[in-house]
Design an enzyme around this catalytic site. Sequence first.
Site, PDB file in Angstrom:
ATOM      1  N   LYS A 132      -8.363 -13.528  10.211  1.00  0.00           N
ATOM      2  CA  LYS A 132      -7.636 -14.290  11.095  1.00  0.00           C
ATOM      3  C   LYS A 132      -6.131 -13.106  11.112  1.00  0.00           C
ATOM      4  O   LYS A 132      -5.245 -13.682  11.987  1.00  0.00           O
ATOM      5  CB  LYS A 132      -6.330 -15.463  10.158  1.00  0.00           C
ATOM      6  CG  LYS A 132      -5.747 -16.844  10.777  1.00  0.00           C
ATOM      7  CD  LYS A 132      -6.073 -17.659  10.538  1.00  0.00           C
ATOM      8  CE  LYS A 132      -4.358 -18.944  11.560  1.00  0.00           C
ATOM      9  NZ  LYS A 132      -5.106 -20.024  10.914  1.00  0.00           N
ATOM     10  N   TYR A 134      11.223   8.936   3.099  1.00  0.00           N
ATOM     11  CA  TYR A 134      10.679   8.388   1.330  1.00  0.00           C
ATOM     12  C   TYR A 134      12.328   9.225   0.829  1.00  0.00           C
ATOM     13  O   TYR A 134      13.317   9.143   1.321  1.00  0.00           O
ATOM     14  CB  TYR A 134      10.148   9.123   0.873  1.00  0.00           C
ATOM     15  CG  TYR A 134       9.020   8.768   0.077  1.00  0.00           C
ATOM     16  CD1 TYR A 134       8.553   7.411  -0.422  1.00  0.00           C
ATOM     17  CD2 TYR A 134       8.945   9.737  -1.174  1.00  0.00           C
ATOM     18  CE1 TYR A 134       8.242   6.747  -1.081  1.00  0.00           C
ATOM     19  CE2 TYR A 134       8.011   8.835  -2.385  1.00  0.00           C
ATOM     20  CZ  TYR A 134       7.776   7.367  -2.704  1.00  0.00           C
ATOM     21  OH  TYR A 134       7.392   7.486  -4.021  1.00  0.00           O
TER      22      TYR A 134
END
Lengths: 376, 376
Positions: A85, A30
């Site tokens: 899916k 970060y």
Amino acid sequence: MSLTIHKKLRGKIEIKPKIKISKANLHLLYTPGVGKVAKEIAKDITKTFDYTAKGNNVCILTDGSRTIGVGDSFPEASLPVMEGKAMLAKTLGDVDAWPLCLNTKDQDEIIRTIEILTPNFSLFNIEDIRAPKCFYIFEELEKRNINVFFDDRQGVGIVILAGLLNGLKLVNKKIKDIRICLVGAGVAGYGIFEILNYLEVRNIIVLDKDGIIHKGRKQSDGYLKNIIQNSNPENITGGLKEAIKKSDVFIGLSGVGNLLKAEEIKLMNKKPIIFALSNPVPEIFPQEIEKSVKDYIFASGRSDFVNQVNNILVFPGVFRGLLQTGKKMSLKMEVEIARKISSLVRHPRKNKIVPDPFDKNLVKEIVKTIKNFKNK
Amino acid sequence: MSLTIHKKLRGKIEIKPKIKISKANLHLLYTPGVGKVAKEIAKDITKTFDYTAKGNNVCILTDGSRTIGVGDSFPEASLPVMEGKAMLAKTLGDVDAWPLCLNTKDQDEIIRTIEILTPNFSLFNIEDIRAPKCFYIFEELEKRNINVFFDDRQGVGIVILAGLLNGLKLVNKKIKDIRICLVGAGVAGYGIFEILNYLEVRNIIVLDKDGIIHKGRKQSDGYLKNIIQNSNPENITGGLKEAIKKSDVFIGLSGVGNLLKAEEIKLMNKKPIIFALSNPVPEIFPQEIEKSVKDYIFASGRSDFVNQVNNILVFPGVFRGLLQTGKKMSLKMEVEIARKISSLVRHPRKNKIVPDPFDKNLVKEIVKTIKNFKNK
């Protein structure tokens, strides 16, 4: 049961960090370290694939206009299917698939939204969008050079051809000699039609809600024009009985459960192959077929019957292969993949014309096929 | 190091199924069972929260116009930062945060895209979008009743106030008595200004690239008008020296490393509190401060110095709390959260004015504050 498990999970997928974050690596993953990575990408956009997940990200995208079980509804109603899916894409293909259900039914707005979403995704899978707008969206994305896979059309075409090839071996018929009765000229029906047409199978009778598609029919949609031009060489007219008569193969995508009776099966040629794909209730069940004929092949979309033909067999491998190679799908590639899937069933039998979706070789072989694919 | 670790990971987040999928549960999690779930949602859209991940999904969204280290660039350049934020949201807040970097810089198109994306997300975090368009986007989303958190503005406001409250305790000054010099009137600067203004702190001198913001300045942007009206009561004009003179607190968001020298620190009141927030190089380092004064409090955005004030302290808990309650952020809520964060430092010291971002209580207490929050 299905509701219970969904309620317990509250979503079938989640976002997970690939690495444990701690005080020790926070400055690298970060701020401020991440600023260096941003700079590298700003200097050279192709670095996005080195430093972010983009290269493995597929967007599974719908407008909810053709949702299983409900048809045209809120986009939210498609979320369970899309999440399912995505779950399968990861489990079987190790692909990060992000389901997005768009709150617009407007085709141009859908296209524009996809353009806007391109920074995150290497591939878009458009899904459960009504015909003909889905065809328009697909074409426009191809024009814009956005890599798109249309599973309802291309995936279904591939899996049906794979099953059909094995079925034909078993009944000892050649694909160019057969007559096919195809009920349903929507997305999936067209996907099947076009792959068969690519293989120069011309003796296809396509039936939709207005009857048999024939030369006298006025059509403005390009895809229906293509069916009119390249099917029904004897220009037969009429309904189901006329369409199914003397056919070797029935492919049902009618959405109508129990559409077929034993008497219609009797009209078919010997050793019929029947794909009864409407879900959850197929066009016919084996017990009804058996009232007319004993020597037949049956396939459906259901997991509780033999020969479940479902795009699960196709999309995880296709996602993986297209991501790895950056190649685009084509009818030629579809046929090669279908042949490969078909060949994975070493010894086709009446109740085994397609591989198991959990077959470890399936994704691997589809990926290999795409890698080796040469567009001529 | 940062590049190496990013290259190795190729993306810091992935999509994971919450359950192992197998032949035994496939029919429940996917077709046909999933059709029943779709039907339930189509009947009652509020069921989306029972049966899908929507209730835990936050979209972290940017147009890449204000990316760390690069400024206005390709949206792709923001992906590493956004993925980092998503990783932290999951690790610290157990929130599924999806980074989306939009390929448009147009404010109305960004708003429309967010509207289109609402079916998947319960909260939008707009991020790294340039002022003033980010303010416009924020306001328009609020008008449309889309739940939005603006971390660059609200998160920064909260964390600075939290640190400031502890700093003031240490130097024994009251917030209403102090003079603040705030350098930078962009998104973060405004976020700090408005939370202080809400607390009726009026003696703030705001400096931007055109000098001290004062009554004589012509401004069309609403947010700058607000600063003009509610700051600088003595209507001081000039530059950095005039602005910092006799101030008790310096808050730097200038983007200019080493902006301040010891001589400017000398102009401040006794026991100055200095937030040098520019990253990676702050406006001043402690060794430079110490040339002028020994009794001071220093905070920065860097992890390698004491008192790292960073929105990491805020957004994981805020995401979690807003998702769990469905509440919307307000200045009153910002202040309550800041006070709570401040109170988590049991014994504030010169080098400990904010909690550790990995403090287990942090998220829990922010969530509790949001739960108990009453908008009067």
